[in-house]
Design a protein around this motif. Sequence first.
Motif, PDB file in Angstrom:
ATOM      1  N   SER A 192       1.239  -1.112  -0.032  1.00  0.00           N
ATOM      2  CA  SER A 192      -0.024  -0.260   0.084  1.00  0.00           C
ATOM      3  C   SER A 192       0.496   1.307  -0.072  1.00  0.00           C
ATOM      4  CB  SER A 192      -1.036   0.171   1.362  1.00  0.00           C
ATOM      5  OG  SER A 192      -1.410  -0.977   1.628  1.00  0.00           O
ATOM      6  N   ALA A 193       2.397   1.634  -1.185  1.00  0.00           N
ATOM      7  CA  ALA A 193       2.494   2.419  -0.838  1.00  0.00           C
ATOM      8  C   ALA A 193       1.825   3.804  -0.908  1.00  0.00           C
ATOM      9  CB  ALA A 193       4.138   2.740  -2.632  1.00  0.00           C
ATOM     10  N   GLU A 194       0.737   3.682  -1.175  1.00  0.00           N
ATOM     11  CA  GLU A 194       0.386   4.992  -1.392  1.00  0.00           C
ATOM     12  C   GLU A 194      -0.031   5.637  -0.807  1.00  0.00           C
ATOM     13  OE1 GLU A 194      -0.458   8.714  -3.316  1.00  0.00           O
ATOM     14  OE2 GLU A 194       0.812   7.228  -4.255  1.00  0.00           O
ATOM     15  N   GLU A 211       8.138   8.171  -3.521  1.00  0.00           N
ATOM     16  CA  GLU A 211       8.713   6.534  -3.792  1.00  0.00           C
ATOM     17  C   GLU A 211       9.910   5.736  -3.494  1.00  0.00           C
ATOM     18  OE1 GLU A 211       7.887   8.741  -6.191  1.00  0.00           O
ATOM     19  OE2 GLU A 211       6.218   8.963  -6.407  1.00  0.00           O
ATOM     20  N   PHE A 212      11.323   6.086  -3.058  1.00  0.00           N
ATOM     21  CA  PHE A 212      12.034   5.833  -3.166  1.00  0.00           C
ATOM     22  C   PHE A 212      12.213   6.031  -1.724  1.00  0.00           C
ATOM     23  CE2 PHE A 212      16.234   5.743  -0.698  1.00  0.00           C
ATOM     24  CZ  PHE A 212      17.387   5.455  -1.506  1.00  0.00           C
ATOM     25  N   ILE A 215       9.767   5.483   0.582  1.00  0.00           N
ATOM     26  CA  ILE A 215       8.105   4.497   0.993  1.00  0.00           C
ATOM     27  C   ILE A 215       9.420   3.773   0.625  1.00  0.00           C
ATOM     28  CG2 ILE A 215       6.513   3.875   0.273  1.00  0.00           C
ATOM     29  CD1 ILE A 215       5.691   7.010  -0.243  1.00  0.00           C
ATOM     30  N   ALA A 216       9.766   2.853  -0.200  1.00  0.00           N
ATOM     31  CA  ALA A 216      10.652   1.970  -0.176  1.00  0.00           C
ATOM     32  C   ALA A 216      11.812   1.419   0.159  1.00  0.00           C
ATOM     33  CB  ALA A 216      10.901   1.380  -1.959  1.00  0.00           C
ATOM     34  N   ALA A 217      12.239   1.946   1.030  1.00  0.00           N
ATOM     35  CA  ALA A 217      13.654   2.405   1.849  1.00  0.00           C
ATOM     36  C   ALA A 217      13.310   2.029   3.063  1.00  0.00           C
ATOM     37  CB  ALA A 217      14.521   3.239   1.598  1.00  0.00           C
ATOM     38  N   SER A 218      12.540   2.888   3.183  1.00  0.00           N
ATOM     39  CA  SER A 218      11.694   2.539   4.632  1.00  0.00           C
ATOM     40  C   SER A 218      11.385   1.336   4.879  1.00  0.00           C
ATOM     41  CB  SER A 218      10.860   3.615   5.223  1.00  0.00           C
ATOM     42  OG  SER A 218       9.827   3.748   4.341  1.00  0.00           O
ATOM     43  N   PHE A 276       1.370   5.678   2.221  1.00  0.00           N
ATOM     44  CA  PHE A 276       2.528   5.602   3.313  1.00  0.00           C
ATOM     45  C   PHE A 276       3.264   7.419   2.464  1.00  0.00           C
ATOM     46  CE2 PHE A 276       2.673   1.073   4.250  1.00  0.00           C
ATOM     47  CZ  PHE A 276       3.105   1.690   5.369  1.00  0.00           C
ATOM     48  N   ARG A 277       2.466   7.286   1.659  1.00  0.00           N
ATOM     49  CA  ARG A 277       2.758   8.575   1.272  1.00  0.00           C
ATOM     50  C   ARG A 277       2.433  10.518   2.074  1.00  0.00           C
ATOM     51  NH1 ARG A 277       4.494  11.835  -3.423  1.00  0.00           N
ATOM     52  NH2 ARG A 277       4.838  10.018  -4.642  1.00  0.00           N
ATOM     53  N   ALA A 278       1.673   9.990   2.695  1.00  0.00           N
ATOM     54  CA  ALA A 278       0.753  10.799   3.127  1.00  0.00           C
ATOM     55  C   ALA A 278       2.101  11.394   4.644  1.00  0.00           C
ATOM     56  CB  ALA A 278      -0.399  10.507   4.210  1.00  0.00           C
ATOM     57  N   GLN A 279       2.917   9.993   5.387  1.00  0.00           N
ATOM     58  CA  GLN A 279       4.034  10.220   5.789  1.00  0.00           C
ATOM     59  C   GLN A 279       5.569  10.793   5.765  1.00  0.00           C
ATOM     60  OE1 GLN A 279       3.975   6.883   8.098  1.00  0.00           O
ATOM     61  NE2 GLN A 279       3.234   7.446   9.565  1.00  0.00           N
ATOM     62  N   VAL A 280       5.100  11.057   3.726  1.00  0.00           N
ATOM     63  CA  VAL A 280       6.718  11.151   3.946  1.00  0.00           C
ATOM     64  C   VAL A 280       6.067  13.438   3.520  1.00  0.00           C
ATOM     65  CG1 VAL A 280       7.762  11.597   1.449  1.00  0.00           C
ATOM     66  CG2 VAL A 280       6.831   9.457   2.603  1.00  0.00           C
ATOM     67  N   PRO A 281       7.505  14.045   4.202  1.00  0.00           N
ATOM     68  CA  PRO A 281       7.113  15.327   4.035  1.00  0.00           C
ATOM     69  C   PRO A 281       7.743  15.880   3.081  1.00  0.00           C
ATOM     70  CG  PRO A 281       8.536  14.778   6.100  1.00  0.00           C
ATOM     71  CD  PRO A 281       8.618  13.282   4.909  1.00  0.00           C
ATOM     72  N   THR A 282       6.707  16.481   1.996  1.00  0.00           N
ATOM     73  CA  THR A 282       6.696  17.278   1.641  1.00  0.00           C
ATOM     74  C   THR A 282       8.149  17.768   0.805  1.00  0.00           C
ATOM     75  OG1 THR A 282       5.591  19.068   1.673  1.00  0.00           O
ATOM     76  CG2 THR A 282       3.975  18.215   1.207  1.00  0.00           C
ATOM     77  N   TRP A 283       9.011  18.148   1.732  1.00  0.00           N
ATOM     78  CA  TRP A 283      10.509  18.843   1.064  1.00  0.00           C
ATOM     79  C   TRP A 283      10.961  17.880   0.968  1.00  0.00           C
ATOM     80  CZ3 TRP A 283      13.650  16.965   4.805  1.00  0.00           C
ATOM     81  CH2 TRP A 283      12.398  16.156   5.420  1.00  0.00           C
TER      82      TRP A 283
END
Length: 168
Positions: A56-58, A72-73, A75-78, A60-67
């Motif tokens: 469900s990668a999308e 995508e990297f 999310i995958a790396a974490s 997890f996008r909610a937790q990636v800061p905009t800066w």
Amino acid sequence: PDHHRDRAGALLTPRPASIPVTPAAATPQGSPVARGVVRWLLVALLAVAGVGHFASAEAFRAQVPTWMPWPEFVIAASGVVELALAAALAFAPVRHRPLVGWVVAAFFLAIFPGNVSQYVTGTPAFGLDTDTARLVRLLFQPVLVAAALWSTGAWAAWRSRRRVVPPE
């Protein structure tokens, strides 16, 4: 002074009188069963989250800061890191568990900005669809850090270190 020696024979400083010897101080790691249960709960949490980064990668996008570049990297790396930490918590030899505990605690601190970003931006994900729910998630992060340190014996190992008395 009343010095004693460690296993290698080095002189150690005595416990200051101001620090009482309590059952918790005498057995700083607590119940091995409770520690094991908490450690395995962390294994499950990290494993499920790690798999979720790919399934469900999308979300997890909610937790990636905009800066942060390359979401995508990130999310995958974490996700890979979470799976590796789950494996380390599950299979590391007992003598390495304190180190694993510090690494897991550091990881929980490292991902905290993502949780803050989700709160600040008000992005819903993982059932966190209100500011209150996202705030509770933020307040839960120190619990995860403490659980990693306690369940692996990392905190107890750090507390039990004694300062060696320099030679006279």
